[in-house]
Every structure is written in structure tokens, then in C-alpha cells.
Design a protein around this motif. Structure first.
Motif, short mmCIF file in Angstrom:
data_model
loop_
_atom_site.label_atom_id
_atom_site.label_comp_id
_atom_site.label_asym_id
_atom_site.label_seq_id
_atom_site.Cartn_x
_atom_site.Cartn_y
_atom_site.Cartn_z
N MET A 1 0.83 -1.20 0.00
CA MET A 1 0.00 0.00 0.00
C MET A 1 0.87 1.25 0.00
SD MET A 1 -2.99 1.33 -0.03
CE MET A 1 -3.80 2.87 0.35
N GLY A 2 1.91 1.23 0.84
CA GLY A 2 2.80 2.38 0.92
C GLY A 2 3.50 2.65 -0.39
N ALA A 3 3.94 1.57 -1.07
CA ALA A 3 4.64 1.72 -2.35
C ALA A 3 3.71 2.29 -3.41
CB ALA A 3 5.20 0.37 -2.80
N ARG A 4 2.46 1.82 -3.43
CA ARG A 4 1.49 2.32 -4.40
C ARG A 4 1.18 3.80 -4.16
NH1 ARG A 4 -1.62 -1.00 -7.58
NH2 ARG A 4 -1.19 -3.24 -7.42
N LEU A 5 1.04 4.15 -2.88
CA LEU A 5 0.77 5.55 -2.54
C LEU A 5 1.92 6.44 -2.97
CD1 LEU A 5 -0.89 7.76 -1.15
CD2 LEU A 5 0.21 7.11 1.02
N LEU A 6 3.14 5.99 -2.69
CA LEU A 6 4.32 6.77 -3.05
C LEU A 6 4.41 6.95 -4.56
CD1 LEU A 6 6.90 8.22 -2.17
CD2 LEU A 6 8.08 6.01 -2.23
N GLU A 7 4.12 5.87 -5.29
CA GLU A 7 4.20 5.95 -6.75
C GLU A 7 3.09 6.84 -7.31
OE1 GLU A 7 4.66 2.87 -10.52
OE2 GLU A 7 5.03 2.21 -8.47
N ALA A 8 1.89 6.75 -6.73
CA ALA A 8 0.79 7.62 -7.16
C ALA A 8 1.12 9.08 -6.89
CB ALA A 8 -0.49 7.22 -6.44
N MET A 9 1.74 9.34 -5.75
CA MET A 9 2.14 10.71 -5.43
C MET A 9 3.21 11.20 -6.40
SD MET A 9 2.23 10.83 -1.25
CE MET A 9 2.68 12.58 -1.22
N ASN A 10 4.11 10.30 -6.79
CA ASN A 10 5.14 10.66 -7.76
C ASN A 10 4.53 11.04 -9.10
OD1 ASN A 10 7.95 10.62 -6.88
ND2 ASN A 10 7.57 8.51 -6.29
N ILE A 11 3.54 10.26 -9.53
CA ILE A 11 2.86 10.57 -10.79
C ILE A 11 2.16 11.93 -10.68
CG2 ILE A 11 0.99 9.89 -12.35
CD1 ILE A 11 1.65 6.97 -11.64
N GLY A 12 1.47 12.13 -9.56
CA GLY A 12 0.77 13.39 -9.35
C GLY A 12 1.70 14.59 -9.36
N VAL A 13 2.82 14.45 -8.67
CA VAL A 13 3.74 15.58 -8.58
C VAL A 13 4.40 15.85 -9.93
CG1 VAL A 13 5.91 14.41 -7.95
CG2 VAL A 13 5.41 16.66 -7.02
N MET A 14 4.63 14.81 -10.73
CA MET A 14 5.25 15.03 -12.03
C MET A 14 4.29 15.68 -13.02
SD MET A 14 8.34 14.32 -11.62
CE MET A 14 8.81 14.63 -13.31
N VAL A 15 3.01 15.32 -12.95
CA VAL A 15 2.01 15.99 -13.79
C VAL A 15 1.91 17.46 -13.40
CG1 VAL A 15 -0.43 16.11 -14.41
CG2 VAL A 15 0.69 13.88 -14.22
N TYR A 16 1.86 17.70 -12.11
CA TYR A 16 1.79 19.07 -11.60
C TYR A 16 3.06 19.84 -11.95
CZ TYR A 16 -0.61 22.34 -8.42
OH TYR A 16 -1.31 23.39 -7.89
N LEU A 17 4.19 19.13 -11.96
CA LEU A 17 5.46 19.77 -12.33
C LEU A 17 5.42 20.27 -13.77
CD1 LEU A 17 8.41 20.48 -11.65
CD2 LEU A 17 9.04 18.17 -12.37
#
Length: 248
Positions: A1-17
Motif C-alpha cells: 500500500m505504501g509503495a502504491r501511494l508513493l508511486e501515485a504521489m510521484n505521478i501526481g507531482v510530475m504531472v503538476y510539475l
């Protein structure tokens, strides 16, 4: 769960970037057009800005297609990889439209477009050309990030120098540089802390994961706040950004 959350946050931050990069360029374009007494019509605005919006999507697509951090959402990665060869064909018409937007503005007003307004527009296309053609996504991302930071300093350093001059006299720029050096030093200590104090391996892993989450959260906060405060349409921002011109 933690790994999925971290990866989802990474995707979100890169789109926002991607949004952050391109809308920063748009803000600088508008700033120099404003200084050049050029005002965009609605059509001219969207002829130029639409390409930057498309590049936001291309930013997300290229990052997901090539990032070594994509470990969980493989189906999304495969889809992005399949679209990647078509990126130039998607982007090129918007690049041409942007150039025509500047041309239309110049013809309508009879004023030459300032080079300082053209450079940030062209720069983002050059950045993503590099991302598309340079296979080391991490390496080219560092180059793009540095270029973005240098571009960003055009606005922030000018504002800080103007505001600092009011508060600290003629040493406003010196004060800004001093603060930057202090923050850079603190950042180094935070990121290198495990090596500095000889942290144990297990604790280092926990510390690194927590630090990654912190960095992602700070970036998300930074992107949001940045989009909220650095608006040339805001009279207070214009006052701080252009006060050195009024003093002449």
C-alpha cells in the motif's frame, strides 16, 4: 500500500510539475510582453498558450513512459510508451500556432516582440525535445530542472531585490543571495544526514522514505502556492516586480 501511494504521489507531482514548468514560462512571456507595451488578444493568447498546455500533457506522458520509478502501474506505462513516437506530430502544430500568435501580435501592434518574451516560449519546446530524444530521463530531468530554476530566478530575484532594497537599503540583492546560501546549506545537511552522522542501514531506509514523502509534499505545496502568488494580474505582484523601473 505504501509503495502504491508513493508511486501515485510521484505521478501526481510530475504531472503538476509539467503545469508548473509551462505556466511559469507563460508568466514570464506575459511579463516581458507587458514591459514591451504589448497586450495579447484572446486569440493570440490561446495561439501561444495552447502549446504550453499541450506540453503539460506531454511532460506527464514522457515521464511515465521512461521513468525508472514506474514499478506498479505498468499498464499506464505501456500505454504512454506506445504514444511516445507520435509526440512530435502532436506538438508541432501547436508550436507553429504559437509562432503565428507572436507574429499576429507584432503585426497588429506594430511593435517587435521582445527577445525576452520569445526565449521562455522557445525554451520549453527545447526542454521537451531533449526529454524526448535523450534516453537518460533522470539526467535530462536534472538539466531541465536547472534551466527551469534559472528561468524562475528572473522573477523571484527581481522581486526579492526590490522588496529587500526597501527593507535593507541598497543591499537587497546581497540579502537575497545570503538567504539562498543558508537555505542551500541546510538542504545539503538534511539530504546528507545519514552519511554525516553514520546512520544505521535500517534507519537510513526509513529516513529516506520519509524524506521522499516530505520532498513530494513540499513540491506539491510549492507548485500550488507558486501558481497562486506569482500572477502578473495581481497589482501587488506587479508593484514588487516593477518597482525598480518606477524608481528610474
Amino acid at each position: 500500500m505504501g509503495a502504491r501511494l508513493l508511486e501515485a504521489m510521484n505521478i501526481g507531482v510530475m504531472v503538476y510539475l509539467g503545469w508548473h514548468y509551462n505556466m511559469q514560462a507563460w508568466g514570464i512571456i506575459c511579463t516581458y510582453l507587458f514591459l514591451g507595451n504589448l497586450r495579447l488578444s484572446t486569440r493570440e493568447k490561446w495561439m501561444i498558450k495552447s502549446g504550453l498546455v499541450v506540453l503539460v500533457g506531454m511532460h506527464a506522458l514522457l515521464w511515465i513512459a521512461a521513468s525508472p520509478m514506474m514499478l506498479t502501474y505498468k499498464a499506464i506505462e505501456v500505454a504512454c510508451v506506445s504514444i511516445t513516437p507520435f509526440v512530435p506530430f502532436i506538438v508541432f502544430p501547436f508550436f507553429i500556432a504559437g509562432g503565428l500568435g507572436f507574429y499576429r501580435l507584432s503585426i497588429r501592434t506594430g511593435i517587435r516582440i521582445p527577445l525576452n518574451a520569445l526565449v521562455p516560449w522557445l525554451a520549453v519546446y527545447v526542454w521537451y525535445y531533449g526529454v524526448l530524444n535523450y534516453h537518460d530521463i533522470v539526467g535530462i530531468s536534472i538539466v531541465v530542472q536547472l534551466a527551469h530554476a534559472l528561468q524562475y530566478l528572473v522573477v523571484t530575484t527581481r522581486v526579492e531585490a526590490n522588496v529587500g532594497e526597501k527593507k535593507h537599503g541598497r543591499n537587497g540583492l546581497v540579502f537575497t543571495v545570503a538567504v539562498y546560501i543558508v537555505l542551500l546549506s541546510l538542504g545539503y545537511v538534511v539530504f546528507e544526514l545519514p552519511g554525516i552522522i553514520g546512520m544505521q542501514t535500517e534507519l537510513t531506509t526509513v529516513y529516506t522514505s520519509g524524506l521522499t514523502m516530505l520532498v513530494i509534499s513540499i513540491n506539491l505545496h510549492h507548485f500550488f502556492v507558486d501558481g497562486a502568488i506569482w500572477k502578473i494580474s495581481n497589482p501587488d505582484v506587479r508593484k514588487d516586480l516593477f518597482s525598480h523601473l518606477e524608481a528610474r
